[in-house]
Write a protein that holds these residues in place. Sequence first.
Motif: not given
Length: 609
Positions: A491, A495, A498, A520, A523-524, A526-528, A530-531, A534
């Motif tokens: 993951f 990043l 990108e 940043k 944000s990184n 938070s994205a992790y 969220n994954m 899920d």
Amino acid sequence: MATMESLIGLVNRIQRACTVLGDHGGEGMSLWEALPSVAVVGGQSSGKSSVLESVVGRDFLPRGSGIVTRRPLVLQLHKTEGGAEYAEFLHAPKKKFTDFAAVRKEIADETDRITGKSKQISNVPIHLSIYSPSVVNLTLIDLPGLTKVAVEGQLESIVEDIEMMVRSYVEKPNCIILAISPANQDIATSDAIKLAKEVDPTGERTFGVLTKLDLMDKGTNAQDVLEGRAYRLQHPWVGIVNRSQADINKNVDMNYARQKEREYFESSPEYGHLAHKMGSEYLAKLLSQHLETVIRQRIPSIIALINKTIDELNTELDRIGRPIATDGGAQLYTILEMCRAFDRIFKEHLDGGRPGGSRIYGVFDHQLPAALKKLPLDRHLSQSNVRKVISEADGYQPHLIAPEQGYRRLIDGSLGFFKGPAEASVDGVHLILKELVRKSIAETEELKRFPTLQSDIAAAANDALERFRDESRKTVLRLVEMESSYLTVEFFRKLQTEPEKNTNPTTSNADRYADNHLRKIGSNVSAYINMVCDTLKNTIPKAVVHCQVREAKRSLLNHFYAQIGRREREQLGKMLDEDPSLMAKRETIAKRLELYKSARDEIDAVAWK
């Protein structure tokens, strides 16, 4: 063919047994009511008591002015082959009365026990049985005398009350009416005949008895009545000469009184031609013969009623449960059958055959996602908190390229918030399973008779659910901890490849590093998270179902089975203790069932052999 006495005697015994068991009322017709009996009806001072005593051949009824009979007296005469005469009351079954003066006192005392020493009446009957070689088998019901006015000390409604009580007996289709009328009054004014005509208009059930023939005015007689011209009945009228008050006061022997009665009719110019059909002895034989005829006519309907009642009693016994055997093997088998019945209903709740199991899905589809949405991740990943965590993670040596320790601390802190929703899911499913256990026990009909076993099964099931919950809690927490223990490296590698977005090329390197870099990082992370969120949305329900729901279906009572297999017979017996009221109800039903089966067999044997 059986003798007349044996058939009527059997009916008497069955009626007495019905009375002992309380089987003489309620919805529908009881066996007691289906068996014919003779109700004695007459106005006050019509000579009812004297007729009864003449039939019995004993002086045993209370006497006096006004209403003397204030409770129905169910009198059963049992012909014996010999021996001394004696009487028994149902309310004093172990006491034999050989002194009939004591019988009279007991009737008076038992009447007062219910009505008090007043002039009021009660519909609670007194049951008296007389055993004698000189009586015929017969059931007679002495009812309070009909009256037209209430006297001092009586309720105004007593006239209506007495009539309603008398009607409640004589309206029954199997009741033979013995209508007593005094000869020295106009038969057209007879209360007994008037009532009998209303409830038995065809006269099929009515016998007319004319008393006090010896007290008629000189020059008058009752030939027109006795020969059926004044008032015709289907059955012949019977004349009776009672003992005079002087004879009663002198305690004249009943046998002597009967002899005087015979001599009166035989020597009477008016009634001599009817002498063979007059008198108390003839009346007793007439009633007994007619009673036997009626019983034989009613046998098919009586047997039909008995069979119907036996079926109803068997159905009721099946509903509340048959008696349990006392040996350990049978007790263990019964307990296991009860457990299987409960377990079957519990699984139906989980699998959708009964309501309740769908609530577990609600925990996963609503409760868990809602709890995850409420996690304070925005606060934890705010720019100020990111700066603080990264700064603390760097210590005295700032990071060179990427703050890896800061990343790990931010991720660990975020994942720690997931433990609460995970444990809440476990507890939510646990509470639903406990409620389904309670419902399943309540819905298991077989268990309702065993409150102790209900409690034992509930305790065992809840103990098992506690163990399943503990294992489920450990499992879901491991899932969260596993996400913290080993991060998904791919993951973060993606990043790095990108391009950064929203970068202002005019901003200085120092400002971009200080603000955008921290933003940043947040944000990184938070994205992790969220994954991971899920992933846990799917894995937590799987773990809960596997550890709690699946195990509840497979092994809810396994520990309980192992425990009861080692218990002694006495311990098993205590588990099968029943509600005392249910045990009493079963015992009553069993006794009634035995009575009805015995009655059917005996009536068949006596009537048709």
